[in-house]
Structures are given as structure tokens and as C-alpha cells.
Design a protein around this motif. Structure first.
Motif, mmCIF file in Angstrom:
data_model
loop_
_atom_site.group_PDB
_atom_site.id
_atom_site.type_symbol
_atom_site.label_atom_id
_atom_site.label_comp_id
_atom_site.label_asym_id
_atom_site.label_seq_id
_atom_site.Cartn_x
_atom_site.Cartn_y
_atom_site.Cartn_z
ATOM 1 N N LEU A 204 5.934 -10.835 -4.236
ATOM 2 C CA LEU A 204 5.326 -11.053 -2.815
ATOM 3 C C LEU A 204 6.222 -9.749 -2.955
ATOM 4 C CD1 LEU A 204 4.496 -12.942 -1.775
ATOM 5 C CD2 LEU A 204 6.155 -13.536 -0.288
ATOM 6 N N PHE A 205 4.914 -8.708 -2.780
ATOM 7 C CA PHE A 205 4.619 -7.457 -3.066
ATOM 8 C C PHE A 205 4.792 -6.716 -1.071
ATOM 9 C CE2 PHE A 205 3.006 -3.574 -3.721
ATOM 10 C CZ PHE A 205 4.080 -2.495 -4.044
ATOM 11 N N ILE A 206 5.157 -6.833 -0.364
ATOM 12 C CA ILE A 206 4.946 -6.528 1.225
ATOM 13 C C ILE A 206 4.308 -4.821 0.815
ATOM 14 C CG2 ILE A 206 5.548 -5.823 3.719
ATOM 15 C CD1 ILE A 206 7.516 -8.186 3.113
ATOM 16 N N CYS A 207 4.054 -4.476 1.313
ATOM 17 C CA CYS A 207 3.432 -2.683 1.239
ATOM 18 C C CYS A 207 2.261 -2.348 2.025
ATOM 19 C CB CYS A 207 2.672 -2.595 -0.493
ATOM 20 S SG CYS A 207 2.423 -0.684 -0.536
ATOM 21 N N HIS A 208 2.765 -0.945 2.751
ATOM 22 C CA HIS A 208 1.196 -0.619 3.902
ATOM 23 C C HIS A 208 0.388 0.388 2.195
ATOM 24 C CE1 HIS A 208 4.001 -1.563 7.094
ATOM 25 N NE2 HIS A 208 3.215 -2.104 8.053
ATOM 26 N N ASP A 209 0.517 0.646 1.870
ATOM 27 C CA ASP A 209 0.038 1.946 0.946
ATOM 28 C C ASP A 209 -1.017 0.818 0.007
ATOM 29 O OD1 ASP A 209 -0.332 3.656 -1.135
ATOM 30 O OD2 ASP A 209 1.421 4.748 -0.822
#
Ligand code: ADP
Ligand code: ADP
Length: 241
Positions: A204-209
Motif C-alpha cells: 500500500l503505497f502512499i505517494c504524491h509523485d
């Protein structure tokens, strides 16, 4: 049959003062993550990503909904039962130094989960720590060092080795490369991808990019104002990158 299945997850915080209204941080969020799959969770700051992650990591009991992991419904488990499930769901945080104790050689940081979980053995333990450091492509001799004697990228690898010590099936990656020097990001991401293939890990990958999400994730859940507004294949994500 997803590894993680979240249904109508609701997280509320009490108001900051006696008279202010409670904050609805996550509003009936539903999503699945399968073994070997990366689901990215994206959305503006304050939309509820960390609160979702905290519920999945069993750090906070949800105020509503269901969190099913490996076929077990977590929200109704007592603390003792949760302790047996927690090793399977491990976090990797943004700040590579933040999750390591500054005075502890990194081999002890990697050994800690083995000790805490009662799996430490004086002969096999140090060998397992060296093997975990090799798994994240670090020279085991670096185990002697303190966190500040390593680079940010090396420390993030130590954090990943520490997570792997618990033999997890799901990693919650909270902006795992955004604090790193751009030149070492690709190495850490390639490592994560190899580990996923080799161990069948779910992320589960939280990312803004967004360009990175499109490149690294399989599917994307888009959050806005506490809700998941859309779930789509990563390739369908529009980015200019
Ligand atoms: P994100 O990770 O997407 O930035 P968060 O889950 O951190 O979002 O926050 C969601 C909402 O919950 C925000 O409005 C935030 O201010 C609020 N919030 C987060 N943590 C707390 C807390 N401990 N107490 C009160 N409100 C909180
Ligand atoms: P409190 O503020 O009342 O202590 P928390 O939200 O911090 O409430 O969590 C209370 C308990 O719920 C903790 O002991 C924690 O282990 C447990 N818990 C946290 N996350 C989950 C979850 N996803 N499912 C079930 N229990 C959880």
C-alpha cells in the motif's frame, strides 16, 4: 480473494476543543490489495491517507467499517490477537533516520523485531540480520554503524530490512523515497520491486509523485476529502511525466 480487503473504513478524531466538531478523516473507504500487488493511495494533504494507513497498520481502531487481512476481520480482534497479526503488516516511513534509534547500531535495529517477537537466537539471529542486510543490498559490515554514519538511502534500506525481519506480507510504504536524494531513489524503488517479485509482497503505497505512481504501482486509489473517489489502473492515470 484479496490479501487486504477494506470496506467502508471510517476514522474520526474528536474536535480539537470541547465545542469544535469531530473531524471525519476517512469516510467509508473501500479498497483491496492482493498479494504481489501495489496499490497507490494518492490525494491532497489532509485527505485521509495517513489515517487509512494507521488503521491498516492496526495502530488505530477504526470507528466504522471492516479491515480484513489474510481472511481475518481485524476490527473485532482483541489486543492479544492483534499482536499476532501485526508482524505481517509493516510500515516503511518517509524519514529514513526517523524510524531508527540514533544511538543504536543498525544491526540492532534490524534485530529488534526478532527479539520482540521472541524469535532471537544467539547463533541464528546474527546470521539472519546479516542475511537481511544483504537482501536490501547493504554490506553486512555496515551493521556496526550508527544511523547518522549512513546515507539516507542506506538508512532507508535498513528500515526495509527491519520491516522484512517480521516476515511481512504487506508493507505500508508512506512516501518511502520522497525524502531521499533523487540519485538514490531509483535504487530503493528497484529494490522494493525486486522484493515484491521475490517474496510476493503486497504494497500500500502512499505517494504524491504521479509519474512515479504510474511507473511503480499497479492500481491507484484516489482520495479526496476523506473519501476514495476513484480506483483505476495505474496506466490510466493522467500525468504529464
Ligand atoms: P493525509 O495523510 O492525507 O495528509 P491525514 O490522515 O493525516 O491525511 O488527515 C486527515 C484529516 O484528519 C485532516 O483533516 C487532519 O487534520 C485530521 N487529523 C489527522 N490526525 C489527527 C489527529 N490526531 N487529531 C485530529 N485530527 C487529525
Ligand atoms: P484509544 O485512543 O482508545 O486507545 P486507538 O484508536 O489508539 O484508541 O486504538 C485502540 C486499540 O485499538 C489499540 O489497542 C489498538 O491496538 C487497536 N487497534 C488499532 N487498530 C486496529 C484495527 N485496525 N483493528 C482492530 N484494532 C485496532
Amino acid at each position: 480473494n484479496a490479501l487486504l480487503s477494506v470496506r467502508n473504513l471510517t476514522v474520526r478524531y474528536p474536535g480539537h476543543t470541547r465545542t469544535s466538531a469531530p473531524v471525519l478523516a476517512v469516510d467509508r473507504a473501500s479498497f483491496d490489495v492482493s498479494a504481489g500487488e501495489t496499490l497507490a493511495l494518492i490525494g491532497p494533504s489532509g485527505c485521509g491517507k495517513s489515517s487509512t494507513a494507521a488503521a491498516v497498520l492496526m495502530l488505530r481502531r477504526p470507528d466504522g467499517g471492516e479491515v480484513r487481512f489474510g481472511g481475518r476481520e481485524l476490527t473485532t480482534l482483541d489486543e492479544k490477537a492483534l499482536r499476532s497479526v501485526r508482524p505481517a503488516v509493516q510500515p516503511v516511513f518517509q524519514d529514513p533516520y526517523g524510524s531508527l534509534s540514533p544511538r543504536l547500531p543498525v544491526r540492532d535495529a534490524v534485530a529488534e523485531p526478532l527479539r520482540v517477537q521472541g524469535r532471537w537466537d544467539p547463533v541464528a539471529g546474527p546470521r539472519r540480520v546479516a542475511e537481511l542486510l544483504e537482501t536490501v543490498r547493504l554490506d553486512p559490515r555496515l551493521g556496526e554503524r550508527l544511523p547518522h554514519e549512513l546515507s539516507g538511502g542506506q538508512c532507508q534500506r535498513v528500515g526495509i530490512a527491519r520491516a522484512l525481519a517480521s516476515e511481512p506480507r504487506l508493507l505500508v510504504l508512506d512516501e518511502p523515497v520522497s525524502a531521499l536524494d533523487p540519485s538514490v531513489r531509483a535504487g530503493v524503488l528497484n529494490l522494493l520491486r525486486d522484493l515484491q517479485e521475490r517474496l510476493g509482497l503486497a504494497y500500500l503505497f502512499i505517494c504524491h509523485d504521479l509519474p512515479l505512481v504510474r511507473h511503480f504501482a499497479h492500481r491507484v486509489a484516489v482520495m479526496d476529502s476523506a473519501r476514495i473517489v476513484e480506483t483505476l489502473p495505474a496506466g490510466a492515470l493522467y500525468t504529464s511525466g
